[in-house]
Design a protein around this motif. Structure first.
Motif, PDB file in Angstrom:
ATOM      1  N   PHE A  26       0.835  -1.206   0.000  1.00  0.00           N
ATOM      2  CA  PHE A  26       0.000   0.000   0.000  1.00  0.00           C
ATOM      3  C   PHE A  26       0.868   1.253   0.000  1.00  0.00           C
ATOM      4  O   PHE A  26       1.903   1.311   0.666  1.00  0.00           O
ATOM      5  CB  PHE A  26      -0.918   0.026   1.225  1.00  0.00           C
ATOM      6  CG  PHE A  26      -2.109  -0.873   1.074  1.00  0.00           C
ATOM      7  CD1 PHE A  26      -3.292  -0.393   0.532  1.00  0.00           C
ATOM      8  CD2 PHE A  26      -2.045  -2.196   1.453  1.00  0.00           C
ATOM      9  CE1 PHE A  26      -4.383  -1.212   0.379  1.00  0.00           C
ATOM     10  CE2 PHE A  26      -3.135  -3.034   1.304  1.00  0.00           C
ATOM     11  CZ  PHE A  26      -4.308  -2.545   0.770  1.00  0.00           C
ATOM     12  N   TYR A  27       0.395   2.259  -0.719  1.00  0.00           N
ATOM     13  CA  TYR A  27       1.092   3.536  -0.826  1.00  0.00           C
ATOM     14  C   TYR A  27       0.094   4.638  -0.522  1.00  0.00           C
ATOM     15  O   TYR A  27      -1.087   4.539  -0.872  1.00  0.00           O
ATOM     16  CB  TYR A  27       1.728   3.667  -2.213  1.00  0.00           C
ATOM     17  CG  TYR A  27       2.845   2.664  -2.353  1.00  0.00           C
ATOM     18  CD1 TYR A  27       4.152   3.026  -2.064  1.00  0.00           C
ATOM     19  CD2 TYR A  27       2.580   1.342  -2.673  1.00  0.00           C
ATOM     20  CE1 TYR A  27       5.181   2.092  -2.125  1.00  0.00           C
ATOM     21  CE2 TYR A  27       3.598   0.396  -2.737  1.00  0.00           C
ATOM     22  CZ  TYR A  27       4.891   0.781  -2.458  1.00  0.00           C
ATOM     23  OH  TYR A  27       5.897  -0.148  -2.502  1.00  0.00           O
ATOM     24  N   MET A  32      -6.078   9.358  -0.211  1.00  0.00           N
ATOM     25  CA  MET A  32      -6.456   7.970  -0.486  1.00  0.00           C
ATOM     26  C   MET A  32      -5.211   7.084  -0.467  1.00  0.00           C
ATOM     27  O   MET A  32      -4.089   7.583  -0.407  1.00  0.00           O
ATOM     28  CB  MET A  32      -7.190   7.827  -1.821  1.00  0.00           C
ATOM     29  CG  MET A  32      -6.315   7.868  -3.057  1.00  0.00           C
ATOM     30  SD  MET A  32      -7.202   7.486  -4.620  1.00  0.00           S
ATOM     31  CE  MET A  32      -7.587   5.757  -4.429  1.00  0.00           C
ATOM     32  N   LEU A  33      -5.434   5.792  -0.534  1.00  0.00           N
ATOM     33  CA  LEU A  33      -4.372   4.808  -0.637  1.00  0.00           C
ATOM     34  C   LEU A  33      -4.432   4.149  -2.005  1.00  0.00           C
ATOM     35  O   LEU A  33      -5.476   4.164  -2.654  1.00  0.00           O
ATOM     36  CB  LEU A  33      -4.537   3.717   0.431  1.00  0.00           C
ATOM     37  CG  LEU A  33      -4.622   4.165   1.881  1.00  0.00           C
ATOM     38  CD1 LEU A  33      -4.915   2.967   2.773  1.00  0.00           C
ATOM     39  CD2 LEU A  33      -3.345   4.854   2.317  1.00  0.00           C
ATOM     40  N   VAL A  34      -3.328   3.553  -2.433  1.00  0.00           N
ATOM     41  CA  VAL A  34      -3.317   2.719  -3.637  1.00  0.00           C
ATOM     42  C   VAL A  34      -2.516   1.456  -3.340  1.00  0.00           C
ATOM     43  O   VAL A  34      -1.744   1.407  -2.376  1.00  0.00           O
ATOM     44  CB  VAL A  34      -2.716   3.444  -4.872  1.00  0.00           C
ATOM     45  CG1 VAL A  34      -3.587   4.608  -5.301  1.00  0.00           C
ATOM     46  CG2 VAL A  34      -1.282   3.880  -4.639  1.00  0.00           C
ATOM     47  N   LYS A  76       4.789   6.825  -7.161  1.00  0.00           N
ATOM     48  CA  LYS A  76       5.053   8.213  -6.751  1.00  0.00           C
ATOM     49  C   LYS A  76       4.886   8.462  -5.254  1.00  0.00           C
ATOM     50  O   LYS A  76       5.488   9.380  -4.715  1.00  0.00           O
ATOM     51  CB  LYS A  76       4.097   9.148  -7.502  1.00  0.00           C
ATOM     52  CG  LYS A  76       4.268   9.122  -9.000  1.00  0.00           C
ATOM     53  CD  LYS A  76       3.222   9.989  -9.671  1.00  0.00           C
ATOM     54  CE  LYS A  76       3.389   9.948 -11.181  1.00  0.00           C
ATOM     55  NZ  LYS A  76       2.364  10.761 -11.858  1.00  0.00           N
ATOM     56  N   TRP A  77       4.008   7.700  -4.626  1.00  0.00           N
ATOM     57  CA  TRP A  77       3.666   7.954  -3.228  1.00  0.00           C
ATOM     58  C   TRP A  77       4.479   7.062  -2.287  1.00  0.00           C
ATOM     59  O   TRP A  77       4.923   5.989  -2.664  1.00  0.00           O
ATOM     60  CB  TRP A  77       2.180   7.718  -3.013  1.00  0.00           C
ATOM     61  CG  TRP A  77       1.273   8.714  -3.668  1.00  0.00           C
ATOM     62  CD1 TRP A  77       1.609   9.919  -4.197  1.00  0.00           C
ATOM     63  CD2 TRP A  77      -0.140   8.575  -3.872  1.00  0.00           C
ATOM     64  NE1 TRP A  77       0.498  10.553  -4.705  1.00  0.00           N
ATOM     65  CE2 TRP A  77      -0.599   9.743  -4.517  1.00  0.00           C
ATOM     66  CE3 TRP A  77      -1.060   7.581  -3.558  1.00  0.00           C
ATOM     67  CZ2 TRP A  77      -1.931   9.941  -4.852  1.00  0.00           C
ATOM     68  CZ3 TRP A  77      -2.394   7.775  -3.900  1.00  0.00           C
ATOM     69  CH2 TRP A  77      -2.817   8.950  -4.533  1.00  0.00           C
ATOM     70  N   GLU A 107      -1.309  14.663  -4.697  1.00  0.00           N
ATOM     71  CA  GLU A 107      -0.244  14.920  -3.721  1.00  0.00           C
ATOM     72  C   GLU A 107       0.044  13.665  -2.888  1.00  0.00           C
ATOM     73  O   GLU A 107      -0.868  12.910  -2.559  1.00  0.00           O
ATOM     74  CB  GLU A 107      -0.647  16.066  -2.780  1.00  0.00           C
ATOM     75  CG  GLU A 107      -0.835  17.382  -3.486  1.00  0.00           C
ATOM     76  CD  GLU A 107       0.422  17.876  -4.178  1.00  0.00           C
ATOM     77  OE1 GLU A 107       1.504  17.819  -3.559  1.00  0.00           O
ATOM     78  OE2 GLU A 107       0.325  18.282  -5.357  1.00  0.00           O
ATOM     79  N   ALA A 108       1.272  13.489  -2.521  1.00  0.00           N
ATOM     80  CA  ALA A 108       1.687  12.351  -1.702  1.00  0.00           C
ATOM     81  C   ALA A 108       1.261  12.532  -0.248  1.00  0.00           C
ATOM     82  O   ALA A 108       1.143  13.669   0.238  1.00  0.00           O
ATOM     83  CB  ALA A 108       3.202  12.180  -1.776  1.00  0.00           C
ATOM     84  N   GLY A 109       1.045  11.411   0.417  1.00  0.00           N
ATOM     85  CA  GLY A 109       0.817  11.415   1.843  1.00  0.00           C
ATOM     86  C   GLY A 109       2.169  11.359   2.566  1.00  0.00           C
ATOM     87  O   GLY A 109       3.214  11.556   1.949  1.00  0.00           O
TER      88      GLY A 109
END
Length: 112
Positions: A26-27, A32-34, A76-77, A107-109
């Motif tokens: 998970f990222y 949100m997550l992906v 990316k995240w 945007e990244a977390g």
């Protein structure tokens, strides 16, 4: 087959799923997550853990856009492996239509 995170995760961002993932695929984005489809081992333990029912197997119809989005943003995240509190308005956002168009953030977390 792989699992993908879909639109109902946007602005719900429950992290129950990351805690049970045996391969840490998970990222975390801003809202949100992906799942990285190249790392997912298709075990399915994450799917029932999602309170928003946002995780689906990619064998379900019409998930091509989500498979592509998950793959793109997993690159990316930052990785996330620990459970955090959901956003304060997560319950209100659960089930809202059109989240991708209205609320998605590239945007990244913060990750772990």
């Amino acid at each position: 087959m792989t699992y993908v995170v879909t639109d109902n995760c946007i602005r719900c961002k429950y992290t129950d799923c990351v805690e049970v993932c045996p391969v840490d695929c998970f990222y975390e984005g801003d809202n949100m997550l992906v799942i990285n489809p190249d790392e997912c081992i298709d075990c399915g333990v994450c799917e029932p853990e999602c309170p928003a029912e946002a995780i689906k197997p990619d064998t379900e119809p019409n998930l091509d856009v989500w498979l592509k989005l998950n793959a793109e943003y997993a690159e990316k995240w930052p990785n996330i492996t620990i459970k955090r509190d959901a956003p304060a308005d997560a319950k209100e956002m659960d089930g809202v239509e059109g989240k991708l168009e209205k609320y998605f953030s590239a945007e990244a977390g913060t990750g772990d």
